[in-house]
Design an enzyme around this catalytic site. Sequence first.
Site, mmCIF file in Angstrom:
data_model
loop_
_atom_site.group_PDB
_atom_site.id
_atom_site.type_symbol
_atom_site.label_atom_id
_atom_site.label_comp_id
_atom_site.label_asym_id
_atom_site.label_seq_id
_atom_site.Cartn_x
_atom_site.Cartn_y
_atom_site.Cartn_z
ATOM 1 N N CYS A 264 40.888 41.463 37.193
ATOM 2 C CA CYS A 264 40.595 42.112 38.534
ATOM 3 C C CYS A 264 42.126 41.914 39.364
ATOM 4 O O CYS A 264 42.431 42.874 40.040
ATOM 5 C CB CYS A 264 39.481 41.191 39.236
ATOM 6 S SG CYS A 264 40.212 39.584 39.101
ATOM 7 N N HIS A 312 37.897 35.967 42.056
ATOM 8 C CA HIS A 312 37.663 37.648 41.919
ATOM 9 C C HIS A 312 38.138 38.303 43.317
ATOM 10 O O HIS A 312 38.231 37.832 44.281
ATOM 11 C CB HIS A 312 36.200 37.783 41.689
ATOM 12 C CG HIS A 312 35.994 39.197 41.177
ATOM 13 N ND1 HIS A 312 36.416 39.776 39.868
ATOM 14 C CD2 HIS A 312 35.526 40.313 41.962
ATOM 15 C CE1 HIS A 312 36.109 41.014 39.915
ATOM 16 N NE2 HIS A 312 35.753 41.497 40.894
ATOM 17 N N HIS A 324 37.196 47.968 41.506
ATOM 18 C CA HIS A 324 37.360 46.539 40.961
ATOM 19 C C HIS A 324 37.413 46.622 39.261
ATOM 20 O O HIS A 324 36.577 47.573 39.052
ATOM 21 C CB HIS A 324 36.818 45.400 41.514
ATOM 22 C CG HIS A 324 35.209 45.283 41.240
ATOM 23 N ND1 HIS A 324 34.650 44.131 40.939
ATOM 24 C CD2 HIS A 324 34.430 46.206 41.012
ATOM 25 C CE1 HIS A 324 33.335 44.411 40.486
ATOM 26 N NE2 HIS A 324 33.235 45.790 40.672
#
Length: 350
Positions: A264, A312, A324
């Site tokens: 990510c 994240h 993402h």
Amino acid sequence: MGRQRLIVTATALVCAAGSLLAPGAAYASSADPDRPPISAAALEEVRAEIEALYHEAGTATDAYNAAREKTGKQSREIDRIGRRTAEAERRMELLEWQAGAMARAQYRNGGIPDSARLLLTDGPADFLHGADTVRKGQQAQQGLIKSLKKTRSELAAYAESASERWRELRAQQKKKAAAREDVEAKIEAAEELESELAAEEREQLRKLEEEAAREAQAKWLDSGVLDEIDAKASARGKKAIEYATAQLGKDYEWGAEGPLTYDCSGLTSKAWAAAGRTIPRTSQEQWKRLPRVEIQDMRPGDLIIYHSDASHVGMYVGDGAIVHAPRPGRQITVTGAGSMRILGVVRPDR
């Protein structure tokens, strides 16, 4: 030993999954055609457990990336110290040669100090010339001694600094190795859980994940948050979005930062690097070090940080969506910005 711990962990989790798959009794593996289908409630519990494992893997991935980044910096610092040490050693050799040359010159003059030889001159002119020469010689000697002391001090400082950096490097290498083991254990455990499901159950699991994301997104949108979000992307923000969306469909891989796979924060850091802005490598450091903005003030290109541990990150692309890299086994995609718990928003080019 690490492999044994991994097997024990995965086995324990698979056994736990077995108890979820059939209330009151564990099922055989999915290869067993006699195993009854899993109830929706049990499958939801499996989904929640897998999600938790991947979240933990994401946290460990951030720790691994941070340790790897620090290891790289320390290695570069050690190289820099090595180059400076080599330069100082060459300078030291030259200074020692010059000191030896002075000693040899004095020896050739019979070992008589310059000040004593000055008294033996024949006349005023010779005396004045000799005095000037002695003064310059004394200044040169003093300068040489001063340079020798300074260079010796530099060499000692470089040696101490290099030793400290080596200790830090070894500590970071241990942290990186521990984080790697943690990531691999969590991912393997999650994959073991998922492998216990039949093909149609894995498809149903994916649908449950998508449904959970849609429900969270709908709840976020129902709050009216989009009513206040109308800012436009900056020039750099547009370039970052262009880079990130060009990676759609590529696989998630923990610790990766392109060009074929990404995690990510690998995706967001590379996207902003392509836009001409260097940002921290990990989502946790992006949250700590980049300027924060309120959700209602965010604009396309901003980074949304998720979960209480900032494990994240996704890039806001507008209209309530992010691009993402979700998790292992998934591909880079566009999804709802509110599909996960938002911690906050940061702006790389503020």
